[in-house]
Structure formats: C-alpha cells, structure tokens
Design a protein around this motif. Structure first.
Motif, PDB file in Angstrom:
ATOM      1  N   LEU A  74     -18.923  -3.989 -31.925  1.00 46.91           N
ATOM      2  CA  LEU A  74     -18.362  -2.850 -31.203  1.00 46.91           C
ATOM      3  C   LEU A  74     -17.049  -3.235 -30.529  1.00 46.91           C
ATOM      4  N   PHE A  75     -17.053  -4.350 -29.835  1.00 49.29           N
ATOM      5  CA  PHE A  75     -15.841  -4.806 -29.139  1.00 49.29           C
ATOM      6  C   PHE A  75     -14.734  -5.138 -30.134  1.00 49.29           C
ATOM      7  N   ARG A  76     -15.073  -5.873 -31.181  1.00 49.03           N
ATOM      8  CA  ARG A  76     -14.045  -6.313 -32.128  1.00 49.03           C
ATOM      9  C   ARG A  76     -13.394  -5.128 -32.841  1.00 49.03           C
ATOM     10  N   MET A  77     -14.196  -4.141 -33.253  1.00 48.38           N
ATOM     11  CA  MET A  77     -13.621  -3.006 -33.970  1.00 48.38           C
ATOM     12  C   MET A  77     -12.718  -2.173 -33.070  1.00 48.38           C
ATOM     13  N   ASN A  78     -13.163  -1.924 -31.851  1.00 48.80           N
ATOM     14  CA  ASN A  78     -12.339  -1.123 -30.943  1.00 48.80           C
ATOM     15  C   ASN A  78     -11.060  -1.846 -30.544  1.00 48.80           C
ATOM     16  N   LYS A  79     -11.073  -3.169 -30.613  1.00 46.29           N
ATOM     17  CA  LYS A  79      -9.864  -3.933 -30.332  1.00 46.29           C
ATOM     18  C   LYS A  79      -8.865  -3.820 -31.473  1.00 46.29           C
ATOM     19  N   VAL A  80      -9.359  -3.719 -32.703  1.00 45.43           N
ATOM     20  CA  VAL A  80      -8.492  -3.690 -33.881  1.00 45.43           C
ATOM     21  C   VAL A  80      -8.056  -2.273 -34.254  1.00 45.43           C
ATOM     22  N   LEU A  81      -8.934  -1.300 -34.070  1.00 46.45           N
ATOM     23  CA  LEU A  81      -8.647   0.071 -34.508  1.00 46.45           C
ATOM     24  C   LEU A  81      -7.528   0.714 -33.692  1.00 46.45           C
ATOM     25  N   PRO A  82      -6.801   1.673 -34.292  1.00 45.28           N
ATOM     26  CA  PRO A  82      -5.774   2.406 -33.543  1.00 45.28           C
ATOM     27  C   PRO A  82      -6.416   3.286 -32.472  1.00 45.28           C
TER      28      PRO A  82
END
Length: 269
Positions: A74-82
């Motif tokens: 969850l953290f990693r995706m929200n960090k990478v996503l626009p």
C-alpha cells in the motif's frame, strides 16, 4: 495467491480504465507501477471499464502472485503512483474471487451544474440549461427499472454478447436552488456509454425535445434513437462496487463529500 486492490482515481487525464493504443489508461499506469515494484511483468483484472475522463471513487482490481510479498505494498504503490490514482486497501483473498465477474452491483453518480463554476469543471458536467422539466425527467427515469434490454442506449451493441442489464434503482436529486443535479443508477452491468447516453436522453426530456413516450419506446426497443450523443464524461463517477464477500465504503474524502452530502443538500425529485 490473489489480492484485491481497492482504489479510486480522477479520470480527467486518462483514456479510461482499460489498456488500448489510443492513449494512457489507468490500467496501464497501475501495471507499470506494479511491475516496477515487483520487478516482473504483471496483468491485472478490473471490476469493469470506465470511459475516457470518467472517474471512479471506488474501483477494484485483482492481481495473482506466486507468493505473498513481505513489504508494505500500500505504501509503496501510493509513493510511486501519480496524485490522481490512489490505493485505499490491498486485500489478500481466499480462493480465486474475480474482480469483474463476481461483482453483483455497480452504482454510478452523474453530476451536473447549470451555472459556470471553475471549481466544478473537472468534477461535474456543465450544462447551461434553464427551466428543465424535472417532473418529466423523474417520470422518464422511473421507467428504467421496468425494462431490461438496453440495446437502444448502447453506442456499440454488436460488441456485447447480450444487451440485457438489470437496473435496480435510478433517480434524480437536486440541490435547494435547483442549479445542481445528480443522477444515480444501480445495475448488475452496463453497456458502452450506456449511462451517459441515458443522461443525455433524460436531459432532452427535461428540455422538452423528447417526450416520455418516445423515451419509453427506446427502452421497449421499438425503435432506436436517430442519434446517440453521450453526456459529457467528467460528471460521471463509478461510486460503489459490491460483492457478496466484500462491501467497502468509499474512502476518498473529497468523493465521499461529493457523493454522500447530507439529505439537507441533495433532495430527491
């Protein structure tokens, strides 16, 4: 192992959910993000499709992996996503439930403002129309659950195996001034641009250019409209997806405020 991802997105910058060669899609951005994190090609399956510039305040997709990851996805995706795509929940599932085929109901909201407001331009559709016949629109809308074949409200009916859709609820709401409108519809499935076509026809009923009887004749498949002009995309939200095993509230605070403002603001017609 299968995971369900609970997400939301602002669709203004995308050519819809599904991958295609005509521009960037939400699915493409998510798959590229996951591939970057997992360091392997991925393919995800969404709960449905949304058109170009259409939003989703709630959307689900599933992803299969050989073994669980050992980090905070969850953290990693929200960090990478626009900023216009958010992951709300990552849910490990038992068995192989399907994000698309196991959904039993999908609900959409369509927002209209009839005065120019720069702060609503990407969240609602502007129609500079005065004196809509709201009673006629309400009467026409009440016909929707009475019919099941929506072929005449589909832009590309030949692309579907069947044009049968079971609409369980449909209604219009208005603010106290009558210059903001909200259309709500729930069904088991939808056809290509079906909701936007319906909204367009209901606006014609409100303007007096289409009678209630003519609107019903389309539902009864007696004749197809001469022209199918979908309503603008930016006012449309996929607002709720329900499964027999999963029923989550909307997580986006902005969308929740827009979609779930109190009854003192939105009044049913």
């Amino acid at each position: 192992m299968r995971y369900f991802f609970h997400i939301g997105y602002n669709g203004v910058n995308y050519r819809g959910w599904q991958r295609h060669p005509y521009g960037i899609s939400v699915q493409q951005v998510l798959e590229e993000c996951l591939q970057r994190i997992l360091k392997a090609p991925v393919a995800i399956v969404g709960c449905g499709r949304t058109d170009a510039e259409v939003h989703a305040s709630q959307f689900f997709f599933h992803l299969d992996v050989e073994k669980p990851w050992e980090f905070d996805m969850l953290f990693r995706m929200n960090k990478v996503l626009p900023p216009d795509i958010a992951i709300f929940d990552v849910i490990p599932m038992e068995g192989l439930p399907h994000a698309r085929f196991d959904a039993v109901q999908r609900s959409y909201d369509y927002f209209i403002h009839t005065y120019k407001d720069p702060f609503l331009s990407n969240a609602s559709s502007l129609y500079l129309i005065r004196n809509l016949n709201l009673d006629a629109m309400k009467a026409a809308t009440a016909l929707l659950p009475l019919y099941s074949d929506y072929r005449c409200f589909c832009v590309t009916p030949a692309e579907h195996n069947t044009t049968i859709c079971h609409v369980t609820a449909a209604r219009w709401l208005s603010d106290s001034k009558g210059d903001r409108l909200r259309f709500q519809i729930s069904a088991n499935r939808y056809l290509s641009r079906m909701i936007r076509v319906i909204v367009g026809k209901l606006l014609q009923v409100g303007m007096g250019t289409l009678s209630i009887a003519e609107f019903e004749s389309y539902l009864a498949t007696e004749k197809a409209p001469k022209a199918l002009t979908p309503a603008y995309p930016q006012g449309l939200y996929l607002s709720k997806v329900t499964y027999p095993f999963l029923d989550l509230p909307v997580r986006s605070s902005f969308a929740a405020a827009l979609l779930h403002q109190s009854d003192s603001y939105w009044q049913a017609l």
